[in-house]
Write an enzyme that holds these catalytic residues in place. Structure first.
Site, short mmCIF file in Angstrom:
data_model
loop_
_atom_site.label_atom_id
_atom_site.label_comp_id
_atom_site.label_asym_id
_atom_site.label_seq_id
_atom_site.Cartn_x
_atom_site.Cartn_y
_atom_site.Cartn_z
N ARG A 54 0.84 -1.19 0.00
CA ARG A 54 0.00 0.00 0.00
C ARG A 54 0.88 1.25 0.00
O ARG A 54 1.95 1.28 0.62
CB ARG A 54 -0.91 0.03 1.23
CG ARG A 54 -2.04 -0.99 1.18
CD ARG A 54 -3.09 -0.60 0.14
NE ARG A 54 -4.24 -1.49 0.13
CZ ARG A 54 -4.36 -2.58 -0.62
NH1 ARG A 54 -3.36 -2.93 -1.42
NH2 ARG A 54 -5.46 -3.31 -0.58
N HIS A 66 -0.47 0.55 -9.93
CA HIS A 66 -1.20 -0.36 -9.04
C HIS A 66 -1.71 -1.58 -9.81
O HIS A 66 -2.90 -1.91 -9.80
CB HIS A 66 -2.37 0.37 -8.38
CG HIS A 66 -2.80 -0.27 -7.09
ND1 HIS A 66 -3.30 0.44 -6.03
CD2 HIS A 66 -2.81 -1.58 -6.69
CE1 HIS A 66 -3.61 -0.38 -5.04
NE2 HIS A 66 -3.31 -1.62 -5.41
#
Length: 312
Positions: free
Chosen positions: A227, A275
């Site tokens: 993250r 991502h």
């Protein structure tokens, strides 16, 4: 049984048809605003509070490996999901293989000095460089869950020294295990390539800061596959600019999409992807979810349930 489905970007029609085929006894519908009809299970990603609040559900499935978006909403809206409702995440469903591909390709890229050769190419310089030695190229994995174990397994065959750090000690063959805050320093001091696969919890937000990076070996590398909130991006830039860090490969960021004004875009020793390190593979996800629901219906043991206190 009745199943609710909600995902803001997935092909809802495909998912509903696939779920109906895998669970022919189920009635599957897309949740839409105003739908308060009963349901047994909910499959969600970034669900609105209204979707889950007040429902008596047997389980909720997050359509990804992380559940931080649900848990963060629960902090502000505890009525959204009763504590008694089990929350599940997708344990692997192809994500482990994708993480393996990503990690191995990037570690080898650095080990074979392709980053240095690209920099020389940009200067039109022909200059063979000394090879790195594997025994000096130790890899440390932060986060020792399902994905961390998969990444360690894939790197092991290449002969790199491997170590992992997590909340509790692991017993992975060929991997030196460190556990808890008291052993973090020892883990970092002999790590040349730091791979982050930590869960997103209050304790891990901002954990990769300048203090942590300064404990790594000199000319270290960072690979962030977890993250964006784990990394203090300004601190990473400081470590890159002062020479402590040699490079970083980032798949996740504190703000996504990454703002155009971020200095990470133009930094010569930062590479990035949007991502995509491991995305949900629909067919494998449907197989996992349908199998788990069938086992829940029969009262059989299942895996993948989230500990809401720990956050994973």
């Amino acid at each position: 049984m009745d199943i609710l489905f909600y995902h803001p970007t997935f092909d809802t029609t495909w998912w509903i048809n696939a779920l109906r085929e895998a669970l022919p006894e189920a009635k599957v519908r897309e949740w839409k605003c105003g739908d308060h009809d009963p349901a047994d299970y909910a499959l969600v990603w970034h669900p609105p509070v209204e979707m889950l609040a007040g429902r008596t559900l047997k389980a909720v499935f997050a359509l990804g490996a992380g559940v931080d978006s649900i848990l963060s909403k629960l902090q502000a809206h505890p009525e959204m999901l009763a504590p008694s409702v089990p929350l599940f995440r997708l344990e692997d469903t192809g994500m482990g293989e994708q993480m393996q591909e990503y990690a191995v390709s990037q570690v080898l890229h650095w080990f074979r000095r392709f980053d240095d050769y690209q920099a020389l190419k940009n200067e039109s310089r022909w200059e063979p460089l000394p090879e790195y030695r594997k025994e000096d190229f130790s890899i440390g994995i932060m986060g020792a869950g399902v994905l961390g174990s998969k990444v360690a397994e894939s790197l092991k065959v290449w002969g790199f020294p491997l170590r992992c750090w997590s909340r509790s000690r692991k017993s992975w063959p060929g991997v030196e295990s460190f556990a808890g805050k008291e052993e973090l320093g020892a883990f970092l001091r002999k790590t040349r390539v730091l791979i982050n696969l930590l869960p997103n919890t209050p304790e891990t937000v901002g954990i990769i800061n300048l203090h942590l990076l300064n404990q790594l070996q000199d000319n270290a590398y960072l690979l962030n596959l977890a993250r964006g909130v784990h990394v203090v991006e300004d601190d990473l830039l400081i470590a890159l600019n002062n020479g402590k860090m040699k490079g970083a490969m980032l798949d996740v960021f504190s703000r996504e999409p990454l703002p155009a004004e971020s200095p990470l875009w133009k930094h010569p020793r930062v590479a990035m992807t949007p991502h995509v390190a491991a995305v949900t593979r629909p067919a494998e996800a449907v197989a996992y979810i349908s199998k788990t629901i069938n086992r829940l219906e029969k009262g059989e043991p299942v895996t993948g349930q989230v500990d809401r206190i720990r956050g994973y």
